[in-house]
Design a protein around this motif. Structure first.
Motif, PDB file in Angstrom:
ATOM      1  N   GLU A  16      -3.528   8.396   4.191  1.00 49.47           N
ATOM      2  CA  GLU A  16      -4.728   8.501   2.698  1.00 49.47           C
ATOM      3  C   GLU A  16      -5.237   6.526   2.887  1.00 49.47           C
ATOM      4  O   GLU A  16      -5.971   6.277   2.005  1.00 49.47           O
ATOM      5  N   VAL A  17      -5.063   6.190   4.032  1.00 50.48           N
ATOM      6  CA  VAL A  17      -5.733   4.559   3.458  1.00 50.48           C
ATOM      7  C   VAL A  17      -6.530   4.588   3.997  1.00 50.48           C
ATOM      8  O   VAL A  17      -7.116   3.285   3.637  1.00 50.48           O
ATOM      9  N   SER A  31      -1.882   5.129  -6.510  1.00 49.47           N
ATOM     10  CA  SER A  31      -2.482   4.623  -5.297  1.00 49.47           C
ATOM     11  C   SER A  31      -4.255   4.391  -6.144  1.00 49.47           C
ATOM     12  O   SER A  31      -4.808   3.744  -5.594  1.00 49.47           O
ATOM     13  N   ASP A  32      -4.457   4.905  -6.933  1.00 57.71           N
ATOM     14  CA  ASP A  32      -5.443   3.934  -7.835  1.00 57.71           C
ATOM     15  C   ASP A  32      -5.620   2.847  -8.259  1.00 57.71           C
ATOM     16  O   ASP A  32      -7.000   2.279  -8.676  1.00 57.71           O
ATOM     17  N   VAL A  44       0.876  -0.948   0.085  1.00 62.82           N
ATOM     18  CA  VAL A  44       0.180   0.161   0.009  1.00 62.82           C
ATOM     19  C   VAL A  44       0.949   1.356   0.468  1.00 62.82           C
ATOM     20  O   VAL A  44       0.705   2.188  -0.824  1.00 62.82           O
ATOM     21  N   GLU A  45       2.187   1.504   0.420  1.00 60.11           N
ATOM     22  CA  GLU A  45       2.678   2.643   1.199  1.00 60.11           C
ATOM     23  C   GLU A  45       3.889   2.532  -0.169  1.00 60.11           C
ATOM     24  O   GLU A  45       3.480   3.967  -0.538  1.00 60.11           O
ATOM     25  N   HIS A  73      -9.452   3.194   1.237  1.00 60.74           N
ATOM     26  CA  HIS A  73      -9.580   1.998   1.016  1.00 60.74           C
ATOM     27  C   HIS A  73     -10.165   1.236   1.458  1.00 60.74           C
ATOM     28  O   HIS A  73     -10.038   0.906   2.344  1.00 60.74           O
ATOM     29  N   LEU A  92       2.399   1.865  -2.799  1.00 62.59           N
ATOM     30  CA  LEU A  92       1.808   1.955  -4.598  1.00 62.59           C
ATOM     31  C   LEU A  92       1.898   3.882  -4.528  1.00 62.59           C
ATOM     32  O   LEU A  92       1.102   4.043  -5.390  1.00 62.59           O
ATOM     33  N   HIS A  93       1.253   4.021  -2.811  1.00 54.61           N
ATOM     34  CA  HIS A  93       0.882   5.078  -3.076  1.00 54.61           C
ATOM     35  C   HIS A  93       2.055   6.467  -2.852  1.00 54.61           C
ATOM     36  O   HIS A  93       2.598   7.388  -4.151  1.00 54.61           O
ATOM     37  N   ILE A  95      -5.120   0.425  -6.471  1.00 57.44           N
ATOM     38  CA  ILE A  95      -5.478   0.139  -4.784  1.00 57.44           C
ATOM     39  C   ILE A  95      -7.092  -0.287  -4.684  1.00 57.44           C
ATOM     40  O   ILE A  95      -8.246   0.434  -4.624  1.00 57.44           O
TER      41      ILE A  95
END
Length: 266
Positions: free
Chosen positions: A43-44, A28-29, A19-20, A47, A22-23, A31
């Motif tokens: 921002e997690v 992040s799009d 997650v971190e 999701h 990809l951000h 996820i």
């Protein structure tokens, strides 16, 4: 063939490091779901939650129809088996060392077609490592460090945690166990072991629960060790130090440098 999707567009991340990452590279799009334990970045929360570390909501995952589900370690092998049985594509990584963590991020970045962004980001993390090495080289005193990953049974630090401590100038008292211990059971230690090694600093990061520093101070075998006498026992965030991904370098290095700087200033 023009409409064929060569790269995954809906990725479920069952642990935090993917997650971190990809951000961090601006994707992040992709996820489509995360673990309940994912805390980084802030921002997690945007999701949907689809799993814990040892369990996943199979029906919810099926409804999302992911292109790829990403997990970590043999502990998630049963989840992977169930997902594969349903025809879902799964990638389970098993990185344990700093080198393997970099390889993991490189592989993930290339899997989604973001080689340039990935390589740029990895260079930033490599600069953090260079900063740590420079700091360690200039240290006057290298503290002996006990890393505690769990208290009952006592488990010393996993390999990447041990390597990070060494990178920043510390001396892990159980380095051999950390480097060779693939399973948690390979890293069992006792209070007697810790007391005899007499660490200058204790770094505790208990995955899933808050560290009870007083309980560490109260261990009879540790009453004479330097870390207890000098009150140099610290709780470190598991979301930084117990996940094999960017957080180790983004924030973990700075945290260790601060602690070791304080030790050297005394």
């Amino acid at each position: 063939m023009s409409n064929f999707r060569y790269k995954p567009e809906r990725i479920i991340c069952m642990t935090e490091e993917s997650v971190e990452f990809l951000h961090a590279i601006g994707r992040s799009d992709l996820i489509a779901g995360v673990s309940v334990y994912a805390k980084r970045p802030a921002e997690v929360s945007q999701h949907p939650v689809i799993s814990s570390f040892t369990h996943a909501n199979l029906k919810k995952i099926q409804k999302i129809k992911p292109d790829l589900v990403i997990g970590f370690s043999d502990i998630q092998k049963d989840i992977a088996r169930d997902l594969i049985a349903e025809g879902i594509e799964v990638y389970i990584s098993n990185q344990r060392s700093i080198d393997e963590i970099f390889r993991y991020m490189w592989m993930l970045g290339h899997m989604i077609g973001e080689a340039e962004k990935t390589n740029t980001y990895l260079r930033v993390l490599e600069e953090k490592i260079a900063t740590a090495k420079t700091f360690a080289k200039a240290m006057k005193k290298r503290p002996k460090v006990y890393i505690e990953e769990w208290d009952e049974p006592q488990i010393c630090g996993i390999r990447w945690f041990s390597e990070l401590v060494s990178l920043c100038g510390g001396v892990d008292i159980f380095e051999a166990k950390s480097l060779d211990g693939i399973k948690a059971s390979d890293r069992f230690v006792t209070n007697t072991d810790v007391g005899l090694a007499n660490p200058d600093i204790i770094l505790a990061s208990w995955c899933g629960k808050k560290v009870d520093i007083q309980s560490i101070k109260d261990r009879a075998e540790l009453k004479d060790c330097s870390a207890v006498r000098n009150n140099t026992i610290y709780e470190l965030e598991p979301e930084i130090f117990l996940q094999p991904g960017p957080a180790l370098f983004v924030d973990g290095i700075d945290r260790l440098i601060d602690l070791f700087s304080s030790y050297n200033s005394k």
